[in-house]
Design a protein around this motif. Structure first.
Motif, PDB file in Angstrom:
ATOM      1  N   GLU A   1     -24.474 -33.163   6.270  1.00 11.50           N
ATOM      2  CA  GLU A   1     -23.098 -32.831   5.912  1.00 11.50           C
ATOM      3  C   GLU A   1     -22.825 -33.160   4.442  1.00 11.50           C
ATOM      4  O   GLU A   1     -22.070 -32.465   3.769  1.00 11.50           O
ATOM      5  CB  GLU A   1     -22.118 -33.592   6.820  1.00 11.50           C
ATOM      6  CG  GLU A   1     -22.077 -33.070   8.243  1.00 11.50           C
ATOM      7  CD  GLU A   1     -21.009 -33.786   9.069  1.00 11.50           C
ATOM      8  OE1 GLU A   1     -20.311 -34.645   8.505  1.00 11.50           O
ATOM      9  OE2 GLU A   1     -20.864 -33.468  10.265  1.00 11.50           O
TER      10      GLU A   1
ATOM     11  N   ALA B   1     -21.573 -30.391   1.720  1.00 11.37           N
ATOM     12  CA  ALA B   1     -20.349 -30.618   0.943  1.00 11.37           C
ATOM     13  C   ALA B   1     -20.626 -30.494  -0.551  1.00 11.37           C
ATOM     14  O   ALA B   1     -19.832 -29.917  -1.299  1.00 11.37           O
ATOM     15  CB  ALA B   1     -19.780 -32.008   1.270  1.00 11.37           C
TER      16      ALA B   1
ATOM     17  N   LYS C   1     -20.972 -26.786  -1.441  1.00 14.05           N
ATOM     18  CA  LYS C   1     -19.666 -26.127  -1.519  1.00 14.05           C
ATOM     19  C   LYS C   1     -18.961 -26.441  -2.830  1.00 14.05           C
ATOM     20  O   LYS C   1     -18.356 -25.579  -3.465  1.00 14.05           O
ATOM     21  CB  LYS C   1     -18.791 -26.570  -0.344  1.00 14.05           C
ATOM     22  CG  LYS C   1     -19.217 -25.977   0.993  1.00 14.05           C
ATOM     23  CD  LYS C   1     -18.307 -26.470   2.110  1.00 14.05           C
ATOM     24  CE  LYS C   1     -18.757 -25.915   3.457  1.00 14.05           C
ATOM     25  NZ  LYS C   1     -17.891 -26.423   4.567  1.00 14.05           N
TER      26      LYS C   1
END
Length: 768
Positions: A133, A137, A140
């Protein structure tokens, strides 16, 4: 993982050495790794299992410690610890994917990627991982940022294109108008250039647009090859140096320069340059006149005059300084014995003695013409064929008096006597003639023909006489420095050759380097040795041979008159007799890790020059120095600071001229190193800096006059001291100078402060 794994290795070594037990090593390793954290929140950790698998240590899931993990599965039914054990068994290390709690939050299960590595001696496995994760992140965030940046760039490009299109339309309109004006102007000036009776060309924007046939013949190339050439490709003088002289654009500028012909031959010319308006641009008309033949005649006359003047000065020197040691034999010698002795001692005459008296002489011409040519037995006694009596001359007689006596007596050698009638030596007619022809060439040739250190010392002792003659004849200080250095180089080369004859051929290529004043070709009559040896890199260490060679060289140079360096900067010092790679390390240390004392101590080495051997080694070292000093602001700060803080001054009515010269020499050294110059001589450095427009022509003239004035005073003082049998030094008493010289020395000190201020301003940025 490797960092944590090294903890195992460290404690295992202690176990192997017997300092701790295996159990103590494993417990200590596990405890140390349990405390290790990384990541932005310092919550990422390491875990340890063995190959069964069984949990050895987990910092957050302590309930798993010492538990069998064969059947342990994550939330997606994956046997992650068994997979880790199998992977290590096959590959030793690698990646595994699984689901695990979020750091120390047991309520949150997320995907994770771990890296595991085995420690074979203990059958342990260490692992750590990152949360996927976090990676997603970060991706992104990068995508969003890239989108924003791309949008801004596209917008800027659109604005730029609009502006360019608008400007292009405006430029096109102006171009069409300029082309029409230019065509009309070209026709007018083309006719003027072609009609000129002298070599003429016209330049616009620094390039030739017209030239006439007269100039093409002068340049010895076709007309079409001249068009388009820049000014700097045609003339030796650079345009930047000339442009400063157009203070009044309505007046022409005339200068002497050289034209670079097609065959690279340089011709002396005088050019007259005028500025014109050429369709709104600055045009240049250049009219050239060839004066090369006239210059050659003038140079020849000047050279002849200088040689005659030097010869006349030498003719008025006492013959005592040109006297050679006597070579004698008794009446019992045979012709063969005498000839062998002459050959061995490299003498062209031998004098026959009877008790304390010299009663005859035999020279090489007698042996060739009167004995060998007539087939006379070489075992005959020398007394039958010697010339007697032997002519003599007083040691106080002048050289020209000896030449007149040679002509009158028609002999090849004269005995030289002191005031008490004792024999001091002899002088030959051939030596006098050679001295009359060319003093420097004679000295160098005599050095090359010498095989005894005493002979070289005798030649060195005659150098002050020649320098005194040159000073009296008004010769410039550059020539005097060059002559002193040429003699030093010739003596060094001869001593090195004698050293190689003694120690045998070198085991590899080498170069004998000189530093300091000799490296700059600026020696005076008070000088010591500053030298070193550099040799090729090799699998074998050849230093022992070169140290023996250096010992012979340094010791004998000291005997000749070039005193040993008080700071031991000589080739005989093992520190300065090393391979090329070691020298490179020295210069890297001096330049990359500079401190004030380090830079001050090493500054003498940056004036190195090849005096003997493989010059390519020295050039390679110079390239290395230029590379290491490039953009090295801290080094140049310390180097300039050592000059800026040095304050030569008049103390108690005296001044040290060497200290006056040091800031000037240092100024030129710093700029030459900064701009990657290979030059070491101060005048050569000065000229190169001026020619490359690094310093102005005015600054060049000021420095040249300052240096020449101080150096000439220095050499003149040393000559007078040596001729008065005093030890030469660099100290001048101000009151003994003329009023003009006193004012000049004070002006020089003031200008040195200006040079130091310039250095401080230029290189103070390296302080940080």
């Amino acid at each position: 993982t490797n960092s944590a794994w090294s903890v195992f290795q460290e404690h295992n070594l202690l176990f192997i050495k017997g300092e701790i037990s295996l159990e103590e090593a494993q417990i200590a390793s596990a405890k140390q790794i349990e405390q290790m954290r990384y990541g932005p929140e310092r919550k990422d950790y390491f875990w340890i299992i063995d190959k069964e698998p069984r949990m050895i240590m987990h910092p957050y899931r302590k309930e798993l410690n010492n538990q069998d993990l064969k059947n342990y599965k994550d939330s997606h039914e994956k046997n992650l610890f068994t997979d880790a054990s199998n992977l290590v068994e096959k590959q030793g290390e690698g990646f595994i994917e699984y689901y695990w709690q979020w750091k120390d939050d047991t309520t949150r299960i997320v995907p994770k990627l771990s890296y595991v590595k085995g420690f074979e001696p203990w059958q342990w496995i260490i692992g750590t991982g990152i949360y996927l994760e976090d990676v997603q992140a970060e991706i992104k965030y990068l995508k969003r940022r890239l989108f924003v940046v791309s949008t801004i760039i596209i917008f800027i490009i659109i604005l730029t294109l609009c502006y360019v299109i608008k400007q292009s339309l405006s430029i096109e309109n102006k171009r069409r108008k300029a082309e029409n004006d230019l065509w009309l102007s070209r026709q007018k000036y083309k006719g003027l250039v072609e009609a000129s009776t002298e070599g003429t060309l016209m330049l616009v924007d620094g390039k030739v647009i017209f030239a006439n046939m007269k100039f093409a013949k002068m340049l010895t190339c076709p007309m079409d090859t001249i068009i388009g050439l820049p000014f700097n490709d045609i003339f030796e003088t650079k345009w930047d140096d000339i442009s400063e002289k157009f203070s009044d654009p309505n007046k022409s500028v005339a200068i002497e320069t050289k034209i670079i012909c097609a065959n690279k031959v340089m011709k002396e010319i005088v050019i007259s340059i005028s500025k014109i308006d050429y369709s709104g641009k600055d045009g240049i008309i250049v009219i050239a006149k060839d004066v090369s033949k006239q210059k050659q005649l003038e140079k020849g006359a000047t050279k002849l005059s200088e040689e005659l003047q030097t010869s006349l000065q030498l003719m008025n020197q006492p013959i005592k300084i040109f006297t050679k040691e006597l070579l004698t034999c008794t009446l019992a010698f045979t012709i063969k014995d005498a000839a062998c002795l002459m050959s061995k001692m490299n003498h062209k005459a031998i004098f026959i003695t009877n008790g304390e008296s010299i009663i005859g002489a035999l020279n090489d011409s007698d042996i060739k013409n009167r004995i060998a040519a007539k087939g006379i037995d070489l075992n005959e006694n020398v007394a039958q064929f010697m010339s007697a009596p032997v002519a003599s001359i007083s040691a106080s007689a002048l050289l020209y008096e000896a030449i007149l006596l040679f002509k009158k007596q028609k002999v090849s050698h004269l005995l030289v006597k002191d005031s008490d009638g004792n024999y001091l030596g002899s002088i030959s007619n051939q030596d006098c003639l050679e001295m009359q022809r060319n003093a420097l060439t004679y000295l160098v040739q005599e050095i090359k023909g010498s095989y005894q250190i005493d002979e070289l010392r005798s030649i060195y002792n005659r150098l002050p006489i020649m320098v005194n003659s040159l000073i009296s004849s008004g010769d410039n200080v550059q020539n005097i420095n060059r002559i002193i250095t040429s003699v030093a180089d010739a003596i060094s080369e001869k001593v090195i050759e004698l050293a190689i004859d003694k120690e045998g051929n070198p085991p590899c290529e080498f170069a004998f380097m000189v530093m300091g004043s000799e490296g700059r070709s600026e020696q005076t009559l008070k000088t010591d040795q500053d030298n070193a040896i550099v040799f090729e890199d090799s699998e074998e260490n050849h230093q022992a041979y070169f140290l023996k060679l250096a010992k012979y060289i340094n010791n004998n140079l000291d005997l000749i008159g070039y005193k040993n360096c008080q700071g031991n900067i000589m080739a005989v010092n093992p520190k300065w007799c090393v391979s090329i790679s070691s020298w490179k390390k020295y210069f890297t240390l001096w330049t990359k890790s500079p401190d004030p004392q380090n830079v001050l101590d090493s500054s003498i080495f940056f004036d190195f020059r090849c005096a003997f051997g493989k010059k390519e080694l020295v050039d390679e070292l110079r390239n290395h120095v230029n590379k290491e000093t490039e953009h090295n602001s801290l080094f140049f700060y310390h180097l300039s600071n050592s000059i800026v803080t040095y304050k030569p001054q008049i103390e108690n009515g005296f001044i040290n001229l060497k200290k006056v010269l040091l800031p000037i020499i240092g100024y030129l050294r710093i700029y030459s190193l900064f701009y990657n110059s290979f030059e070491t001589n101060s005048f050569a450095r000065l000229n190169q800096l001026a020619n490359r427009n690094i310093i102005s022509e005015q600054r060049r003239n000021e420095i040249e006059k300052m240096y020449s004035f101080a150096m000439q005073l220095r050499i003149k003082k040393q000559v007078f001291q040596i001729l008065d049998n005093e030890v030469p030094d660099n100290i001048i008493e101000i009151q003994k100078l003329s009023k003009i010289d006193q004012d000049t020395i004070k002006r020089v000190l003031s200008e040195i402060s200006s040079l130091q201020a310039e250095l401080n301003l230029e290189f103070k940025g390296g302080e940080s």
